[in-house]
Design a protein around this motif. Structure first.
Motif, PDB file in Angstrom:
ATOM      1  N   ARG A   1       0.674  -1.333  -0.067  1.00 49.34           N
ATOM      2  CA  ARG A   1       0.168   0.014  -0.166  1.00 49.34           C
ATOM      3  C   ARG A   1       0.808   1.323  -0.015  1.00 49.34           C
ATOM      4  O   ARG A   1       0.559   2.155  -0.539  1.00 49.34           O
ATOM      5  CB  ARG A   1      -0.912  -0.040   1.272  1.00 49.34           C
ATOM      6  N   ASP A   2       2.056   1.276   0.842  1.00 52.66           N
ATOM      7  CA  ASP A   2       2.797   2.474   0.865  1.00 52.66           C
ATOM      8  C   ASP A   2       3.901   2.558   0.085  1.00 52.66           C
ATOM      9  O   ASP A   2       4.953   3.174   0.252  1.00 52.66           O
ATOM     10  CB  ASP A   2       3.059   2.689   2.419  1.00 52.66           C
ATOM     11  N   GLU A   3       4.103   1.409  -0.659  1.00 53.24           N
ATOM     12  CA  GLU A   3       5.248   1.617  -1.642  1.00 53.24           C
ATOM     13  C   GLU A   3       5.285   2.419  -2.615  1.00 53.24           C
ATOM     14  O   GLU A   3       4.238   2.895  -3.230  1.00 53.24           O
ATOM     15  CB  GLU A   3       5.457   0.113  -2.507  1.00 53.24           C
ATOM     16  N   PRO A   4       6.419   2.836  -3.107  1.00 53.54           N
ATOM     17  CA  PRO A   4       6.472   3.937  -4.263  1.00 53.54           C
ATOM     18  C   PRO A   4       6.039   3.371  -5.506  1.00 53.54           C
ATOM     19  O   PRO A   4       5.627   1.823  -5.529  1.00 53.54           O
ATOM     20  CB  PRO A   4       7.666   4.279  -4.346  1.00 53.54           C
ATOM     21  N   SER A   5       6.047   3.818  -6.577  1.00 54.09           N
ATOM     22  CA  SER A   5       5.533   3.406  -7.849  1.00 54.09           C
ATOM     23  C   SER A   5       6.150   1.939  -8.167  1.00 54.09           C
ATOM     24  O   SER A   5       7.217   1.889  -8.258  1.00 54.09           O
ATOM     25  CB  SER A   5       5.781   4.471  -9.090  1.00 54.09           C
ATOM     26  N   LEU A   6       5.334   1.035  -8.545  1.00 54.49           N
ATOM     27  CA  LEU A   6       5.832  -0.274  -8.914  1.00 54.49           C
ATOM     28  C   LEU A   6       4.674  -0.881  -9.842  1.00 54.49           C
ATOM     29  O   LEU A   6       3.668  -0.137  -9.881  1.00 54.49           O
ATOM     30  CB  LEU A   6       5.993  -0.991  -7.906  1.00 54.49           C
ATOM     31  N   ILE A   7       5.182  -1.911 -10.566  1.00 53.52           N
ATOM     32  CA  ILE A   7       4.268  -2.769 -11.412  1.00 53.52           C
ATOM     33  C   ILE A   7       3.969  -4.020 -10.695  1.00 53.52           C
ATOM     34  O   ILE A   7       4.911  -4.837 -10.048  1.00 53.52           O
ATOM     35  CB  ILE A   7       4.962  -3.076 -12.835  1.00 53.52           C
ATOM     36  N   ILE A   8       2.783  -4.237 -10.323  1.00 56.11           N
ATOM     37  CA  ILE A   8       2.136  -5.450  -9.715  1.00 56.11           C
ATOM     38  C   ILE A   8       1.674  -6.489 -10.749  1.00 56.11           C
ATOM     39  O   ILE A   8       0.967  -6.279 -11.806  1.00 56.11           O
ATOM     40  CB  ILE A   8       1.084  -5.015  -8.832  1.00 56.11           C
ATOM     41  N   ALA A   9       2.543  -7.580 -10.850  1.00 50.87           N
ATOM     42  CA  ALA A   9       2.210  -8.637 -11.941  1.00 50.87           C
ATOM     43  C   ALA A   9       1.896  -9.704 -11.117  1.00 50.87           C
ATOM     44  O   ALA A   9       2.718 -10.826 -11.041  1.00 50.87           O
ATOM     45  CB  ALA A   9       3.823  -8.751 -12.676  1.00 50.87           C
ATOM     46  N   PRO A  10       0.729 -10.271 -11.186  1.00 46.44           N
ATOM     47  CA  PRO A  10       0.047 -11.631 -10.765  1.00 46.44           C
ATOM     48  C   PRO A  10      -0.039 -12.379 -11.800  1.00 46.44           C
ATOM     49  O   PRO A  10      -0.135 -12.144 -13.152  1.00 46.44           O
ATOM     50  CB  PRO A  10      -1.568 -10.995 -10.177  1.00 46.44           C
TER      51      PRO A  10
END
Length: 283
Positions: A80-89
């Protein structure tokens, strides 16, 4: 008698659950249509994403109350509080996006172009500034602009629902976006013991119940930290991240219809990478 009653209850949970999701989406549609031109892009995006998160969380909680579906999604909360990233499920069923979005208040989702005009999802998706999957160049540009606001991007790298455990061959879109945006890729492993709403599953067909879903995080891969590695090797590393997440603890057994292609001890070879450069399809 007890079996017949339980079977009837399962049907009730299934059909009421589908109807409830439709009602939640339709209830938000006219509101999203009205406020879309009235709010700035920043405010519309924040409100749209928060409402979708809350609606999906409420929906999953409703299914959980029935005790015929369970969702272990707490692993996503650390993002939730992480900086910008790609979440790849990986993408075993149609509920995957619902599960991920229900835990994250600031995530954009890459959608099929036709879903952006869908009566159930379109208005809310446009307000939340979700991203069309085509044309590819425009998709990459919008993703990069969205990262500037500190948001996350939900992208299913397989481009379709999973038919092999833990993941299908991967599309090239995720590498393209990660390369241009220079953001980390966080792999996510979604596990289930049911083939419900998997590829080819009829919407109104009842699966064996109860159904269990669990989410685990793989390693976070940062493209800029390995500039000398080829894209083939980088994508292979991406796939290995899902494999390691699956082996870290005891996995949920694969659905029976996937068992023939699901081997917990099978190696993850780089010949399972799909280098197709066409549009990235979702769902």
């Amino acid at each position: 008698m007890r079996t017949a009653l339980l079977n009837g209850y399962d049907y009730l949970v299934l059909y009421l659950g589908l109807a409830w999701l439709g009602i939640l989406c339709l209830a938000w549609t006219p509101v999203a249509l009205v406020i879309y031109p009235l709010l700035s892009e920043r405010r519309g995006r924040a409100l749209g994403r928060y409402v979708i998160m809350a609606a999906f969380r409420f929906y999953l909680a409703s299914l959980g109350i029935s005790r015929r579906c369970s969702f272990d999604l707490k692993a996503l909360d650390v993002l939730r509080d992480e900086p910008s990233l790609i979440i790849a499920p990986n993408h075993p069923c149609l509920l995957d996006a619902v599960m991920v979005i229900s835990r994250l208040p600031n995530v954009a989702c890459v959608l099929k172009a036709d879903l952006m005009n869908n009566i159930f999802l379109g208005a809310g998706a446009r307000l939340a500034r979700y991203i069309r999957n085509e044309p590819v160049r425009r998709m990459v540009q919008q993703a990069m602009q969205d990262f500037d606001s500190g948001s996350h991007l939900l992208l299913f790298p397989e481009g379709t629902r999973t038919t092999s455990c833990p993941v299908n061959p991967l599309k090239g879109s995720i590498g393209l976006i990660a390369h241009h945006a220079q953001v980390p890729v966080q792999t996510v492993l979604i596990e289930t013991d049911s083939a419900y709403l998997s590829k080819g599953w009829p919407l109104f067909r009842k699966p064996p119940m109860p159904i269990h879903y669990r989410v685990r995080l793989g390693g976070a891969l940062i493209r800029r930290s390995i500039p000398s590695v080829s894209w083939l090797n980088w994508n292979t590393t991406l796939r290995m991240s899902w494999c390691k997440a699956r082996r870290f603890t005891r996995p949920i057994p694969c659905p029976r219809r996937l068992t023939a292609r699901c081997h917990d001890d099978a190696p993850c070879h780089d010949d399972l990478i799909d280098h197709a450069s066409g549009p990235h399809s979702q769902l």
